[in-house]
Design a protein around this motif. Structure first.
Motif, PDB file in Angstrom:
ATOM      1  N   MET A  98       3.328  21.911 -14.402  1.00 33.75           N
ATOM      2  CA  MET A  98       4.308  22.718 -13.601  1.00 33.75           C
ATOM      3  C   MET A  98       3.804  23.161 -12.371  1.00 33.75           C
ATOM      4  N   ASN A  99       2.732  23.404 -12.134  1.00 35.02           N
ATOM      5  CA  ASN A  99       2.296  23.986 -10.880  1.00 35.02           C
ATOM      6  C   ASN A  99       2.333  22.729  -9.796  1.00 35.02           C
ATOM      7  N   SER A 100       2.071  21.477 -10.424  1.00 39.11           N
ATOM      8  CA  SER A 100       2.059  20.398  -9.290  1.00 39.11           C
ATOM      9  C   SER A 100       3.446  19.863  -9.110  1.00 39.11           C
ATOM     10  N   ARG A 101       4.356  19.974 -10.150  1.00 46.20           N
ATOM     11  CA  ARG A 101       5.620  19.586  -9.842  1.00 46.20           C
ATOM     12  C   ARG A 101       6.315  20.657  -8.969  1.00 46.20           C
ATOM     13  N   MET A 102       6.169  21.815  -8.888  1.00 45.19           N
ATOM     14  CA  MET A 102       6.642  22.877  -7.940  1.00 45.19           C
ATOM     15  C   MET A 102       6.059  22.849  -6.587  1.00 45.19           C
ATOM     16  N   ASN A 103       4.708  22.403  -6.511  1.00 43.30           N
ATOM     17  CA  ASN A 103       4.069  22.152  -5.205  1.00 43.30           C
ATOM     18  C   ASN A 103       4.509  20.996  -4.390  1.00 43.30           C
ATOM     19  N   LYS A 104       5.112  19.900  -5.290  1.00 46.20           N
ATOM     20  CA  LYS A 104       5.781  18.905  -4.576  1.00 46.20           C
ATOM     21  C   LYS A 104       7.042  18.811  -4.606  1.00 46.20           C
ATOM     22  N   LEU A 105       7.939  19.990  -4.585  1.00 43.48           N
ATOM     23  CA  LEU A 105       9.404  20.034  -4.320  1.00 43.48           C
ATOM     24  C   LEU A 105       9.331  21.078  -3.019  1.00 43.48           C
ATOM     25  N   ALA A 106       9.879  20.610  -1.873  1.00 43.53           N
ATOM     26  CA  ALA A 106      10.144  21.226  -0.820  1.00 43.53           C
ATOM     27  C   ALA A 106      11.481  21.980  -0.571  1.00 43.53           C
TER      28      ALA A 106
ATOM     29  N   ASP B 116       0.906  -1.119   0.141  1.00 42.99           N
ATOM     30  CA  ASP B 116       0.006  -0.018   0.073  1.00 42.99           C
ATOM     31  C   ASP B 116       0.924   1.257   0.023  1.00 42.99           C
ATOM     32  N   PHE B 117       0.939   2.234  -0.889  1.00 40.33           N
ATOM     33  CA  PHE B 117       1.528   3.303  -1.115  1.00 40.33           C
ATOM     34  C   PHE B 117       0.607   4.535  -0.855  1.00 40.33           C
ATOM     35  N   GLY B 118      -0.366   4.376  -0.135  1.00 34.85           N
ATOM     36  CA  GLY B 118      -1.348   5.628   0.266  1.00 34.85           C
ATOM     37  C   GLY B 118      -0.833   6.679   1.014  1.00 34.85           C
ATOM     38  N   ASN B 119       0.261   6.347   1.705  1.00 25.86           N
ATOM     39  CA  ASN B 119       0.871   7.425   2.521  1.00 25.86           C
ATOM     40  C   ASN B 119       2.111   8.250   1.820  1.00 25.86           C
ATOM     41  N   TYR B 120       2.124   7.786   0.311  1.00 24.36           N
ATOM     42  CA  TYR B 120       3.017   8.586  -0.175  1.00 24.36           C
ATOM     43  C   TYR B 120       2.462   9.126  -1.628  1.00 24.36           C
ATOM     44  N   LEU B 121       1.481   8.548  -2.244  1.00 27.41           N
ATOM     45  CA  LEU B 121       0.910   8.837  -3.440  1.00 27.41           C
ATOM     46  C   LEU B 121       0.706  10.505  -3.705  1.00 27.41           C
ATOM     47  N   SER B 122       0.165  11.002  -2.390  1.00 24.61           N
ATOM     48  CA  SER B 122      -0.385  12.282  -2.906  1.00 24.61           C
ATOM     49  C   SER B 122       0.415  13.348  -3.048  1.00 24.61           C
ATOM     50  N   ASN B 123       1.839  13.082  -2.654  1.00 34.90           N
ATOM     51  CA  ASN B 123       3.016  13.635  -2.449  1.00 34.90           C
ATOM     52  C   ASN B 123       4.153  13.240  -3.444  1.00 34.90           C
ATOM     53  N   SER B 124       3.784  12.260  -4.372  1.00 25.65           N
ATOM     54  CA  SER B 124       4.817  11.697  -4.993  1.00 25.65           C
ATOM     55  C   SER B 124       5.077  12.717  -6.196  1.00 25.65           C
ATOM     56  N   ARG B 125       6.396  12.878  -6.494  1.00 30.53           N
ATOM     57  CA  ARG B 125       6.759  13.845  -7.732  1.00 30.53           C
ATOM     58  C   ARG B 125       7.536  13.062  -8.729  1.00 30.53           C
ATOM     59  N   ASN B 126       6.906  11.849  -9.013  1.00 34.16           N
ATOM     60  CA  ASN B 126       7.326  10.997 -10.187  1.00 34.16           C
ATOM     61  C   ASN B 126       7.221  12.032 -11.685  1.00 34.16           C
ATOM     62  N   LEU B 127       8.243  12.523 -12.124  1.00 34.05           N
ATOM     63  CA  LEU B 127       8.037  13.484 -13.166  1.00 34.05           C
ATOM     64  C   LEU B 127       7.530  12.853 -14.345  1.00 34.05           C
ATOM     65  N   THR B 128       7.536  11.458 -14.571  1.00 34.87           N
ATOM     66  CA  THR B 128       7.040  10.910 -15.759  1.00 34.87           C
ATOM     67  C   THR B 128       5.480  10.594 -15.637  1.00 34.87           C
ATOM     68  N   ARG B 129       4.753  11.225 -14.207  1.00 36.93           N
ATOM     69  CA  ARG B 129       3.600  11.011 -14.148  1.00 36.93           C
ATOM     70  C   ARG B 129       3.002  12.343 -13.833  1.00 36.93           C
ATOM     71  N   VAL B 130       3.751  13.189 -13.254  1.00 37.87           N
ATOM     72  CA  VAL B 130       3.201  14.642 -12.872  1.00 37.87           C
ATOM     73  C   VAL B 130       3.680  15.500 -13.970  1.00 37.87           C
ATOM     74  N   SER B 131       2.946  16.048 -14.812  1.00 32.19           N
ATOM     75  CA  SER B 131       3.293  16.841 -15.853  1.00 32.19           C
ATOM     76  C   SER B 131       2.834  18.214 -15.739  1.00 32.19           C
TER      77      SER B 131
END
Length: 606
Positions: free
Chosen positions: A383-391, A366-381
């Motif tokens: 730009m806003n989402s990519r930047m929001n997931k970068l701390a 189960d990856f439920g604790n990780y998926l919402s903040n996952s920054r896998n660039l092959t799946r998060v296209s």
């Protein structure tokens, strides 16, 4: 039980014979800006004793009373003053020629029944350059008399009573006194003094403001005495938290912080606080606090596996010490790791769910604790989402850490579960390292902070993508890859510039073991197994689609549905649901499938 008293061994024995310590060599390269800052302290000291003046007609009172009168009346501070025994003239220094001219205008002012007369100094006093050289030379000579190279000890006890320093006015005012230790540390650095023990007793110290640069000047310091000073709060020492990483012994006898302790509980709390501040502290006021061999073992990562690569021995020592300390704090108290991150540091986490174990076996990771903040660039296209997931920065990075499950890494007990590679990245000035570690961890607790669902795509509520943000996801073992870009700081510690964490499904504990010798594999061509007519009938195709579905789909959508059936191995009902919720966009279908595959029931697959 009390800390009062002396002669309990430890520090004095260490000073007498020099503690061996057994610590790893630190990277002693230092950035120029640190030295420049300390040079400014020397220049400031010198500039405060720059322009000579002479005062006559003052003999009706003492020299100090005359200097105080001039300060009050003329608003000019005369420093480093002395009386010429031959002429009786009172000589001193002001900051610049402008102040000297101002004093000339006050000639004739009445003091103690007499008229004062001021003239610019005509003696062969030091100019600015000469004064600077004289200051450095005085401190250099002082250090030579106070440094013992045999035991690598620097005795800075009771410096205000040193005759040579007093003659040159090093402690003539509060502002000048505050610059003394920074200037001294700068000169000691230039002399390349190797110091493992420092005695700072009897210096009336109550804060560490004057000693801020001590850790960077003496990164190998193991023994330190603050006996008979004025420290009254443990919080004062937080300035040096995680900076004196080799400090083994500390003496704080005859300070209010010890004298005012009344209960055994207060004593224990004091010990615990100092052990938190200095990770290798073993002896406090002559009392042994913890088992030193065991402590050294816990702070060292015993890499025994063959699956390791280090560019050289220095990178091995730096990387193994860094990883051992990092994961110890990662598993126990992630807040303490923030000292390693700066305002420009970056952290990101990504999940790789496209592992064959997820589809071809009964693995229920189960990856439920990780998926919402996952920054896998092959799946998060986006730009806003990519930047929001970068701390970026300490606050954002710590929040990201709190949104990840609590973990346990068996680095010490099972080093064979991990693989490490480390090499320097090309830079002539930073001496940075790239450290990559692969291995296994076990989740042992839910995240401290509930993860945000802000990154889930907006739109109508989807039955395919889980929506229950309050669900407590099951904990399990997982594999990971983590890549650090680190830079040694002035204290020999590490600054994490970049931290990339990849989470993968757990496979086995044999990943880094040498594979057994395989039998010779024949190169003869193998017969091709042609599917039987029954097997061919089960392969998804447009012809095989149910008639009621074909009638409701365009030819293009029929092709997309067949491709999804082949790629995902979903049943036709779940494949159709996926396509509808992805607006019949093939790429979006595959992205949504990869993001949600871990939460699908077994009956969703053929």
């Amino acid at each position: 039980m009390s800390y009062r008293g002396r002669g309990r061994g430890g520090f004095h024995n260490s000073f007498g014979g020099g503690v061996g310590g057994g610590t790893n060599q630190q990277n002693n390269n230092r950035a120029n800006f640190g030295h420049h800052s300390q040079q400014q302290q020397i220049d400031a000291f010198t500039n405060s004793n720059q322009f000579p003046v002479e005062i006559m007609g003052w003999s009706g009172a003492s020299s100090s009373e005359c200097i105080n009168f001039i300060s009050r009346k003329c608003k000019v501070v005369v420093q480093n003053y002395s009386v010429d025994s031959n002429t009786g003239i009172l000589k001193g220094y002001v900051k610049n020629e402008q102040q000297a001219n101002l004093l000339l205008n006050w000639s004739g002012v009445k003091f103690a029944g007499q008229s004062l007369r001021f003239i610019k100094g005509t003696s062969n006093q030091a100019s600015t350059t000469t004064s600077s050289s004289s200051t450095i030379e005085t401190i250099t000579q002082f250090l030579k008399t106070r440094y013992n190279p045999e035991i690598k000890m620097l005795n800075l006890s009771n410096v205000k009573q040193d005759p040579a320093l007093n003659t040159h006015g090093f402690f003539s005012s509060v502002s000048i006194t505050a610059k003394f230790f920074p200037a001294l540390f700068k000169v000691a650095n230039d002399l390349s003094l190797e110091v493992i023990s420092i005695d700072l007793s009897n210096n009336e110290l109550s804060e560490l403001n004057q000693l801020v640069s001590l850790p960077q000047s003496f990164p190998k310091l193991q023994n330190l005495s603050f006996q008979n000073n004025q420290f009254n709060r443990i919080k004062v020492f937080e300035t040096w938290k995680n900076k004196l990483n080799n400090l083994r012994e500390l003496i704080i006898f005859d300070n209010p912080i010890v004298i005012n302790i009344n209960t055994p509980q207060d004593i224990n709390n004091l010990k615990l606080e100092f052990m938190k501040l200095f990770p290798r502290l073993v002896v406090l006021n002559g009392e042994i606090l913890r088992d030193e061999p065991k402590l050294n073992m816990n702070l060292t990562f015993p890499f025994d596996s063959n699956s390791m690569f280090f560019e050289n021995d220095d990178s091995r020592n730096l990387a193994t010490n860094f990883l051992a300390n990092f994961f110890k704090l990662w598993d126990s108290n992630r807040g303490d790791l923030m000292i390693l991150y700066q305002n420009e540091s970056q952290f990101s986490m990504q999940v790789d769910t496209s592992h064959p174990y997820l589809i071809d076996s009964n693995n229920s990771t189960d990856f439920g604790n990780y998926l919402s903040n996952s920054r896998n660039l092959t799946r998060v296209s986006g730009m806003n989402s990519r930047m929001n997931k970068l701390a970026i920065g300490q606050e954002a990075i710590f929040k990201s850490f709190q949104q990840l499950p609590k973990t346990q890494h068996e680095l010490i007990n099972k080093p064979n579960l991990f693989s490490v590679e480390c090499y320097k990245f090309p830079s002539n000035n930073l001496n940075g390292l790239i450290i990559t570690i692969h291995g296994i961890f076990e989740e042992i607790g839910q995240p401290e902070l509930e993860q945000s669902n802000n990154n889930i795509p907006s739109g109508p509520r989807s039955r395919y993508i889980p929506q229950n943000k309050h669900k407590r996801h099951p904990l399990s073992k997982k594999c990971f890859d983590r890549t650090f870009t680190v830079i040694p700081d002035l204290q020999g510690s590490m600054i994490v510039a970049s931290d990339l964490l990849l989470i993968r499904p757990y496979t086995s504990e044999n990943a880094w073991e040498k594979s057994k010798e395989q039998p010779n594999i024949t190169t003869q061509p193998q017969p091709v197994n042609t599917p039987s007519p029954a097997q061919q009938a089960n392969i998804p195709s447009i012809e095989n689609l149910p008639l009621e579905i074909k009638n409701n789909l365009s030819p293009m959508n029929q092709e997309i549905l067949v491709k999804i059936l082949i790629e995902t191995k979903l049943t036709i009902q779940y494949a159709l649901m996926l396509c509808e919720q992805s607006n019949w966009n093939y790429q979006l279908c595959m992205d949504n499938f990869k993001n949600s595959v871990a939460s699908l029931p077994r009956e969703a697959f053929v």
